[in-house]
Design an enzyme around this catalytic site. Sequence first.
Site, PDB file in Angstrom:
ATOM      1  N   ILE A 117       5.500  17.689   3.104  1.00 22.28           N
ATOM      2  CA  ILE A 117       6.485  16.683   2.690  1.00 22.28           C
ATOM      3  C   ILE A 117       7.239  16.257   3.945  1.00 22.28           C
ATOM      4  O   ILE A 117       7.901  17.061   4.591  1.00 22.28           O
ATOM      5  CB  ILE A 117       7.435  17.267   1.618  1.00 22.28           C
ATOM      6  CG1 ILE A 117       6.627  17.569   0.342  1.00 22.28           C
ATOM      7  CG2 ILE A 117       8.577  16.298   1.326  1.00 22.28           C
ATOM      8  CD1 ILE A 117       5.905  16.385  -0.276  1.00 22.28           C
ATOM      9  N   GLY A 176      10.635  -0.221   0.058  1.00 22.85           N
ATOM     10  CA  GLY A 176      11.783   0.539  -0.415  1.00 22.85           C
ATOM     11  C   GLY A 176      11.543   2.025  -0.415  1.00 22.85           C
ATOM     12  O   GLY A 176      12.415   2.801  -0.796  1.00 22.85           O
ATOM     13  N   GLN A 193      10.618   9.094  -4.305  1.00 22.88           N
ATOM     14  CA  GLN A 193       9.307   8.609  -4.740  1.00 22.88           C
ATOM     15  C   GLN A 193       8.844   9.348  -5.993  1.00 22.88           C
ATOM     16  O   GLN A 193       8.372   8.755  -6.950  1.00 22.88           O
ATOM     17  CB  GLN A 193       8.265   8.820  -3.629  1.00 22.88           C
ATOM     18  CG  GLN A 193       8.339   7.811  -2.524  1.00 22.88           C
ATOM     19  CD  GLN A 193       7.885   6.444  -2.988  1.00 22.88           C
ATOM     20  OE1 GLN A 193       6.805   6.264  -3.528  1.00 22.88           O
ATOM     21  NE2 GLN A 193       8.735   5.465  -2.812  1.00 22.88           N
ATOM     22  N   GLU A 234       2.222   7.571  -5.838  1.00 21.68           N
ATOM     23  CA  GLU A 234       1.710   7.289  -7.179  1.00 21.68           C
ATOM     24  C   GLU A 234       1.542   8.539  -8.030  1.00 21.68           C
ATOM     25  O   GLU A 234       1.579   8.471  -9.258  1.00 21.68           O
ATOM     26  CB  GLU A 234       0.388   6.531  -7.076  1.00 21.68           C
ATOM     27  CG  GLU A 234       0.635   5.207  -6.374  1.00 21.68           C
ATOM     28  CD  GLU A 234      -0.603   4.377  -6.167  1.00 21.68           C
ATOM     29  OE1 GLU A 234      -0.954   3.623  -7.069  1.00 21.68           O
ATOM     30  OE2 GLU A 234      -1.198   4.490  -5.078  1.00 21.68           O
ATOM     31  N   THR A 254      13.384  11.051   0.930  1.00 18.44           N
ATOM     32  CA  THR A 254      12.600   9.889   0.494  1.00 18.44           C
ATOM     33  C   THR A 254      11.475  10.332  -0.436  1.00 18.44           C
ATOM     34  O   THR A 254      11.128   9.619  -1.374  1.00 18.44           O
ATOM     35  CB  THR A 254      12.027   9.121   1.705  1.00 18.44           C
ATOM     36  OG1 THR A 254      11.346  10.040   2.548  1.00 18.44           O
ATOM     37  CG2 THR A 254      13.128   8.456   2.495  1.00 18.44           C
TER      38      THR A 254
END
Lengths: 770, 328
Positions: free
Chosen positions: A662, A502, A671, A737, A667
């Site tokens: 980036i 996703g 995140q 993360e 997207t």
Amino acid sequence: MSRVQNAVIGSVKTVLGWMPERWLPGGTPDPLIGRHGEVGRQASRLDGPQKVQGKARFSAEVAMEGMCYAALINSPITRGRIARLDTAAAEAAPGVVLVLTHRNMPRLEIVPVMSITNMGAVGNSALPILQDDQIRYNGQVIALVLAETQEQADHAATLVGIGYEEAPARTRFEEAKSSARSLASIMVEKNQVSVGDAPRELQQAPYSVDNIYRTPGHNHAAIELHAVTTAWDGDALTLHDSTQAIAPTANALAKLFGVKREGVRVLSPFVGGGFGGKAFWDHQVVAIAAARIAARPVRLMLSREAVYRMIGGRTPTEQRVALAADHEGKFTAVVHTGYSVMPTYAVCPEQYSLGSRAAYRSKTYQFGQRHLDLDVVPNTYMRGPGESVGSFAMESAVDELAHQMAIDPIELRRRNEPDKHPLSGTAFSQRGVLEAYRMGAERFGWDQRSAQPGTRRDGEWLTGMGCATGSFPYVRMPAGAVRIHLTKGGQATVSCSAQDMGMGTSTVQSQHAADRLGLPLDAITFEMGDSDLPPAPMAGGSAQTVSIAAAIAAAADKLAGELLRLAGNASPVAGLRAGEVRLVDGSLVSLENPSRRDSFHAILSRAGREAVAVTASASAPLEMLKFAMQSMSAIFCEARVSEVTGEVRVTRLLGSFDCGTILNPKTAASQFRGGMIMGLGMALTEETLFDERSGRIMNANLADYHIPAHLDVPEIDVIWTGIPDPRSPLGARGIGEVGITGVAAAIANAVFNATGKRVRDLPLTLDKLL
Amino acid sequence: MIPFTFARATSPEDALGLAALEGHRLLGGGTNLVDLMRKGVEHPVTLVDVTALSSDISETAQGGLLIGGATRNTALAAHPLVRTRYPVLSRAILAGASAQIRNMATVAGNILQRSRCAYFNDPAASRCNKRLPGSGCDAREGLNRYHAILGGSASCISAHPSDMCVALVALDAQVHLLGLAGARTVPLAEFYRLPGETPQIETVMAPGEIITAIELPPLPVAARSAYRKVRDRASYAFALVSVAACASVQDGVLTELRLAFGGIAPKPWRALRAEQALLGGPVTRDAVFAAMDLELAEAAPLAGNAFKLELARRTAFAVLADLTGETA
Ligand SMILES: Cc1cc2nc3c(=O)[nH]c(=O)nc-3n(C[C@H](O)[C@H](O)[C@H](O)COP(=O)(O)OP(=O)(O)OC[C@H]3O[C@@H](n4cnc5c(N)ncnc54)[C@H](O)[C@@H]3O)c2cc1C
Ligand code: SF4
């Protein structure tokens, strides 16, 4: 994770230290860095339309002829054995096809567990699956019931008669501390590290803080439940799985069931959220075994409760962070130690002290983690493993010290910013966290913060601001491969087994491939999600993007070589080698003399070929050893705390990121935001309620396990430095993360600034602030 | 979930006939009952859908409101007369659950929703006197953050989870019941039973009785009313403490007051002692805290929920101060 491993990694690092930088991958920056192309563009996710139209088929939606449905029984006790097992009533129930227990389960080996030394493995648990009558943790799967409909299976599962003989279980954190283990290493780092005499510095320093921080257990709560649809055809196995480890799962299954790897196909084109929880657990194995015995296709979708009970989450932690500083605010001691749960059969050490090792310059250091062996579902990786909870402790402590010294917390961090890795002395590949702070502070209005806590209010609401640093190490997984198939008409298909949970992997890699191959975006097809494609590593460690990017770069190089070979002696580019050309505008172009060019179309036409295909693997990720590489962030929070009720409301959240290039702002922003929302949940609401008396999770549902609701989440501002990392493919580092890290501390620090109350125990529920 | 059959009642009498049969359970929106069936807490043989019974909201001759038992929570909260005359009820309903659940949930179902105690809801592994009388109570020494500080017993300390009902007891609502023995009306405040030795018996309803309606008396003071819910996330969580209040002040003293609490007791808790203590005096922090001390005199807090004492006092004062224009 052994002493041997420490020694090996140590000596590799030593050897690399002697080599000139340019010998290493990443030594010469990727030529695509800074080039204006598809990469960096705000592309929408290519799978977006499929998702919103409901056309994206998830693993529990695949239909198969003659399929039956499975229900699981999870152990309600924590330790002991099954003393009585009566399956007759269930077997006689309407529609029942099979009741699978340890009695009729095929004898299977233990699934190899994932580790740094066995990157290809996927297991999360080193326990046997349905092999004996032993119960080893609460929630362990003890039976599977297969029936013609889901309802029949669910009902029959209630008819299985099971008697338990209970045995004492280890379930109490505090009690287990006295027998905690100390692993030799945590991931690739030596675990217990002492530099200088930190205890003495703590005693002598004019300023110091020394506190215990606690974080509770957390559970995975991806919107898509774990699910498989699976079928055997002779010795050939098809598994539609929701997994972040497609190729490794296929390898593991082939070994486990003793069949040929070529005969195993794992498909997972869409995953409704992974976050570390969607690797290999018991449910895949029992479903596949059931399908084999019943000789029928099987669908098994875990219930939400079962996800809590048999898919591990994040361990609770108890961390000590101590900091000492001299009169100039220079750290003289950085200490980060603590306890977390990791049964001997689990794989994740919850590396909360690792981020702290790379964070600040100091005269002395002391780091080390200890692990408790409890009888619980094996804990595992969960977004930002280690750093998410570790940064809460460390970055709260920095804030506490700044308050004690009456220094602005950003200034205190600036004074202790290292110019090389503080422990190893390795050079940073690129580190712009101070720039991230500068940008973030300006945009957030940090200068509006009152240095004195508890002095701003709006009615009954006390308001405050806080900040914290987030970080997550750069990882590139070894051994990923891709295939590129280029047609004469200029269409390229890039294929690998990678997984899209996703986050937009196929979109971003299509953008990348367009630039790398010199083709327009709409000429690229990206195929993934299928173990029959060249194997990609598992999606983890925020590593998938750079791992695939490196493989595409390698394959593009190989493609250039292949095209040069096919171009022949009559070509304007004849005589050039792969390193001397670029792929631009559908052509091979000489780097030295751009007027020497030959189009793909012309080359393939002359060679009488319709298409050309190459497969290549990524270079070894040696840059990780040669350089200290991390994604970083500066998180800013504005929070309100009710003086009446202690309720906390986060009103503003800003993440300023330093994560290299980036690749796609859209997207990437998603995140970052998603990670920050998870960080907000960690700060305010999320907590696995574990009853230490029984060893059972008592809030195994989304009503009682509180992930943030919409009303908890403010508008989230996301910015980035965008400074490319000269050592990584595309100049990019991981972004999946880092978003969760630092957030809990920024919120706790804002709450302190608002109220003058320091909470060191997550989540920040209102009772702690009354 | 075990197999069951499904029937639909078209009239109260119809429902009554079915409700009295062995293993038959009435089904409103199903947002609680069906969950409990999935968890193995409830095992009905037949579900009797009563959503076709009255969902009318009409004014009574006395100027109150009669609300059909099948009225959806959303519809009740949105009703213009409720919003203007009994705003506390609208706010309480909207503070509960989620929009989707409120769309399904009925008024009767809300009143009869069962405990959210984790051990009650875990028949596979936990002991619970309410679910299995005499089996013990795992909450007392276990996770009891959401449990009662008032009105509990040695056998059960479960708190009533409803928001709507807290407003209803503050408004002196009456429950209309219909049984084979005929119709009767019970004040909601007397409708619930405290657990005592029999936590499995939660209300005064006779076997086979059904709820047909709720009646609100005319209550001018309710036009000035408020509901405040304190919880672990900003929405979609049960109350730790909630306060429903209606108040009017003249010349700086309280002339009328209705005060009720959620999240602290096995039933929506009407704070009659605190009302008595406060009437005729000003709304000051000291006065409210003193009144709350009277109300909470018999409180028996546990390890996980002792914070509710202070939270209840503070929230009560904030709500009353807000309602009466005092600054907190
Ligand atoms: C995730 C979640 C969160 C929630 N959060 C909140 C919250 O924050 N605040 C809150 O107040 N509530 C909350 N609820 C509970 C919700 O309000 C109740 O589930 C709902 O009101 C029940 O109504 P229902 O019509 O669906 O009842 P049902 O589930 O249909 O029935 C409940 C009970 O009422 C009985 N019954 C139904 N109609 C009649 C009748 N006419 N006569 C006699 N008996 C009858 C049924 O037999 C059953 O025993 C939450 C629920 C969920 C699932
Ligand atoms: S508090 Fe009541 S509902 Fe909860 S376990 Fe005890 S007896 Fe059961």
